[in-house]
Design a protein around this motif. Structure first.
Motif, PDB file in Angstrom:
ATOM      1  N   LEU A   1     -47.454  40.545 -75.481  1.00 23.87           N
ATOM      2  CA  LEU A   1     -46.621  40.526 -76.679  1.00 23.87           C
ATOM      3  C   LEU A   1     -47.370  40.944 -77.936  1.00 23.87           C
ATOM      4  N   ASP A   2     -48.692  40.803 -77.928  1.00 22.93           N
ATOM      5  CA  ASP A   2     -49.470  41.008 -79.150  1.00 22.93           C
ATOM      6  C   ASP A   2     -50.670  41.904 -78.846  1.00 22.93           C
ATOM      7  N   ALA A   3     -50.836  42.981 -79.618  1.00 22.70           N
ATOM      8  CA  ALA A   3     -51.923  43.940 -79.373  1.00 22.70           C
ATOM      9  C   ALA A   3     -53.297  43.293 -79.567  1.00 22.70           C
ATOM     10  N   GLY A   4     -53.426  42.399 -80.557  1.00 22.01           N
ATOM     11  CA  GLY A   4     -54.706  41.722 -80.778  1.00 22.01           C
ATOM     12  C   GLY A   4     -55.079  40.838 -79.600  1.00 22.01           C
ATOM     13  N   CYS A   5     -54.093  40.131 -79.063  1.00 17.57           N
ATOM     14  CA  CYS A   5     -54.344  39.301 -77.881  1.00 17.57           C
ATOM     15  C   CYS A   5     -54.733  40.171 -76.687  1.00 17.57           C
ATOM     16  N   ALA A   6     -54.137  41.363 -76.586  1.00 15.02           N
ATOM     17  CA  ALA A   6     -54.489  42.276 -75.501  1.00 15.02           C
ATOM     18  C   ALA A   6     -55.963  42.675 -75.596  1.00 15.02           C
TER      19      ALA A   6
ATOM     20  N   GLU B   1     -34.394  48.702 -71.866  1.00 18.32           N
ATOM     21  CA  GLU B   1     -35.805  48.785 -71.505  1.00 18.32           C
ATOM     22  C   GLU B   1     -36.486  47.432 -71.676  1.00 18.32           C
ATOM     23  N   LEU B   2     -36.112  46.713 -72.724  1.00 17.80           N
ATOM     24  CA  LEU B   2     -36.690  45.388 -72.960  1.00 17.80           C
ATOM     25  C   LEU B   2     -36.387  44.446 -71.810  1.00 17.80           C
ATOM     26  N   ARG B   3     -35.150  44.453 -71.329  1.00 17.84           N
ATOM     27  CA  ARG B   3     -34.789  43.561 -70.227  1.00 17.84           C
ATOM     28  C   ARG B   3     -35.588  43.894 -68.973  1.00 17.84           C
ATOM     29  N   ALA B   4     -35.706  45.171 -68.668  1.00 21.25           N
ATOM     30  CA  ALA B   4     -36.434  45.585 -67.467  1.00 21.25           C
ATOM     31  C   ALA B   4     -37.912  45.223 -67.568  1.00 21.25           C
ATOM     32  N   LEU B   5     -38.502  45.481 -68.727  1.00 24.03           N
ATOM     33  CA  LEU B   5     -39.924  45.196 -68.911  1.00 24.03           C
ATOM     34  C   LEU B   5     -40.190  43.696 -68.946  1.00 24.03           C
ATOM     35  N   THR B   6     -39.245  42.933 -69.489  1.00 22.39           N
ATOM     36  CA  THR B   6     -39.419  41.479 -69.526  1.00 22.39           C
ATOM     37  C   THR B   6     -39.444  40.910 -68.110  1.00 22.39           C
ATOM     38  N   ARG B   7     -38.568  41.426 -67.229  1.00 22.95           N
ATOM     39  CA  ARG B   7     -38.594  40.982 -65.827  1.00 22.95           C
ATOM     40  C   ARG B   7     -39.930  41.348 -65.183  1.00 22.95           C
ATOM     41  N   GLN B   8     -40.399  42.538 -65.454  1.00 24.06           N
ATOM     42  CA  GLN B   8     -41.669  42.983 -64.880  1.00 24.06           C
ATOM     43  C   GLN B   8     -42.820  42.132 -65.406  1.00 24.06           C
ATOM     44  N   ARG B   9     -42.735  41.785 -66.688  1.00 26.10           N
ATOM     45  CA  ARG B   9     -43.766  40.935 -67.285  1.00 26.10           C
ATOM     46  C   ARG B   9     -43.853  39.590 -66.580  1.00 26.10           C
TER      47      ARG B   9
ATOM     48  N   VAL C   1     -50.957  44.868 -66.480  1.00 20.61           N
ATOM     49  CA  VAL C   1     -50.352  43.890 -67.399  1.00 20.61           C
ATOM     50  C   VAL C   1     -50.393  44.414 -68.832  1.00 20.61           C
ATOM     51  N   LEU C   2     -51.532  44.923 -69.239  1.00 19.44           N
ATOM     52  CA  LEU C   2     -51.679  45.396 -70.616  1.00 19.44           C
ATOM     53  C   LEU C   2     -50.844  46.655 -70.855  1.00 19.44           C
ATOM     54  N   ASP C   3     -50.709  47.510 -69.846  1.00 22.44           N
ATOM     55  CA  ASP C   3     -49.863  48.699 -69.985  1.00 22.44           C
ATOM     56  C   ASP C   3     -48.395  48.305 -70.151  1.00 22.44           C
ATOM     57  N   VAL C   4     -47.950  47.347 -69.346  1.00 21.40           N
ATOM     58  CA  VAL C   4     -46.567  46.867 -69.477  1.00 21.40           C
ATOM     59  C   VAL C   4     -46.373  46.230 -70.851  1.00 21.40           C
ATOM     60  N   GLY C   5     -47.386  45.499 -71.326  1.00 19.06           N
ATOM     61  CA  GLY C   5     -47.293  44.893 -72.649  1.00 19.06           C
ATOM     62  C   GLY C   5     -47.131  45.937 -73.738  1.00 19.06           C
ATOM     63  N   ALA C   6     -47.901  47.024 -73.663  1.00 20.08           N
ATOM     64  CA  ALA C   6     -47.787  48.091 -74.664  1.00 20.08           C
ATOM     65  C   ALA C   6     -46.387  48.699 -74.634  1.00 20.08           C
ATOM     66  N   ALA C   7     -45.856  48.932 -73.423  1.00 20.01           N
ATOM     67  CA  ALA C   7     -44.505  49.481 -73.296  1.00 20.01           C
ATOM     68  C   ALA C   7     -43.465  48.501 -73.829  1.00 20.01           C
ATOM     69  N   LEU C   8     -43.698  47.229 -73.598  1.00 22.37           N
ATOM     70  CA  LEU C   8     -42.774  46.190 -74.078  1.00 22.37           C
ATOM     71  C   LEU C   8     -42.727  46.176 -75.601  1.00 22.37           C
ATOM     72  N   ARG C   9     -43.890  46.286 -76.220  1.00 17.33           N
ATOM     73  CA  ARG C   9     -43.930  46.286 -77.692  1.00 17.33           C
ATOM     74  C   ARG C   9     -43.259  47.543 -78.252  1.00 17.33           C
ATOM     75  N   GLU C  10     -43.443  48.682 -77.576  1.00 21.77           N
ATOM     76  CA  GLU C  10     -42.786  49.911 -78.021  1.00 21.77           C
ATOM     77  C   GLU C  10     -41.262  49.795 -77.889  1.00 21.77           C
ATOM     78  N   ALA C  11     -40.792  49.208 -76.795  1.00 25.66           N
ATOM     79  CA  ALA C  11     -39.351  49.036 -76.607  1.00 25.66           C
ATOM     80  C   ALA C  11     -38.770  48.094 -77.656  1.00 25.66           C
TER      81      ALA C  11
END
Length: 296
Positions: A134-139, A87-95, A69-79
């Motif tokens: 969505l947020d690195a601090g929350c991660a 990439e955002l659409r694909a990662l959002t579905r995965q999220r 979950v946290l890895d996908v979140g990091a990729a989502l923030r980078e996208a």
């Protein structure tokens, strides 16, 4: 790792019903050992809400899934930072798939220690996992396994997570993983349980306490959502006012440009007229000089 952080890592892994007793017993031990400061620090450890406790449990018994979950979140923030729409659409579905799957695992993990989760609590669990994506601090807060309250984030602005964890050292700490508890086995009684009434009363009180915590958490979430909506609404009104002002300024500049165009046309005609008069005057001057020369 400090003694407080080490104990907190153990404390936030115990069943929620045992939290207060474990914490107070440890504080009492430290006080008896004349370590008043450590006793006070332990006593100050806050009991997590039910949703926060569930996330803390998942971090320990579903460490691999939480890491994903946290890895996908990091990729989502980078996208999002790269403005990569595909990439955002694909990662959002995965999220969404991951958070939904973990909500089911949360129900099973809680059942393993005899806790039944309502849909409302599971919604808060999903919101917390989404915030961690969505947020690195929350991660960082989720990764610590020391949450005391559920999280929420839109990813637009960095969330303030300091108050959501048990101790400041939690941010940057990773909870110790442990095996999930097997589902509780049903108890068989040959004779009626003499403590059945007392147990039922305790269970009812625990249910009330859990419901009160849910109401409190939901109220906090509502307040945060309303505040965020009002902030966005105020910004929208501000932008609309700025747009209107720019439109008025643009209209004024366009009108001024039209006036200048007309003035330039008039000035151009005057230049042509003056050039013509200059040419005629030059010719007259030349003729007059010739006449003068002849007379001389």
């Amino acid at each position: 790792m400090s003694d407080l952080l080490r104990f907190a890592d153990e404390l936030y892994a115990v069943p929620l019903a045992e939290f207060t007793a474990r914490r107070d017993a440890r504080a009492k031990e430290l006080k008896a050992a004349a370590d008043a400061d450590a006793a006070a620090a332990v006593k100050a450890l806050r009991k997590p809400t039910l949703a926060a406790w569930v996330v803390d449990l998942l971090v320990r018994v579903e460490a691999d899934q939480i890491a994903q979950v946290l890895d996908v979140g990091a990729a989502l923030r980078e996208a999002a930072a790269a403005m990569d729409a595909g990439e955002l659409r694909a990662l959002t579905r995965q999220r969404r798939q991951l958070t939904a799957a973990l909500a089911g695992r949360a129900r099973a993990a809680a059942a393993g220690v005899g806790v039944r989760l309502t849909d409302s609590v599971l919604d808060q669990v999903e919101a917390t996992l989404t915030a961690a994506m969505l947020d690195a601090g929350c991660a960082d807060a989720v990764r610590s396994g020391l949450l005391v309250t559920a999280l929420a984030s839109t990813g637009v602005e960095a969330a303030d997570v300091a108050a959501a964890v048990a101790v400041p050292e939690a941010l940057g700490f990773t909870a110790s993983a442990r095996a999930a508890e097997p589902p509780p086995r049903p108890e068989l009684h040959v004779v009626p349980d003499p403590d059945a009434d007392a147990k039922a009363l305790a269970a009812a009180r625990a249910e009330v306490e859990a419901a009160e915590e849910e109401v409190e958490q939901a109220d906090e979430a509502l307040g945060a959502a309303v505040a965020e909506f009002e902030r966005l609404e105020a910004r929208s009104l501000q932008l609309q006012a700025e747009i209107e002002e720019l439109r008025r300024r643009l209209d004024a500049l366009e009108a001024e440009a039209d006036d200048l165009d007309e003035a330039m046309e008039g000035a151009s005609a005057e230049v042509e007229e003056a050039q013509t008069e200059l040419g005629e005057a030059t010719e007259r001057l030349a003729a007059a000089r010739q006449a003068l020369d002849r007379l001389s």
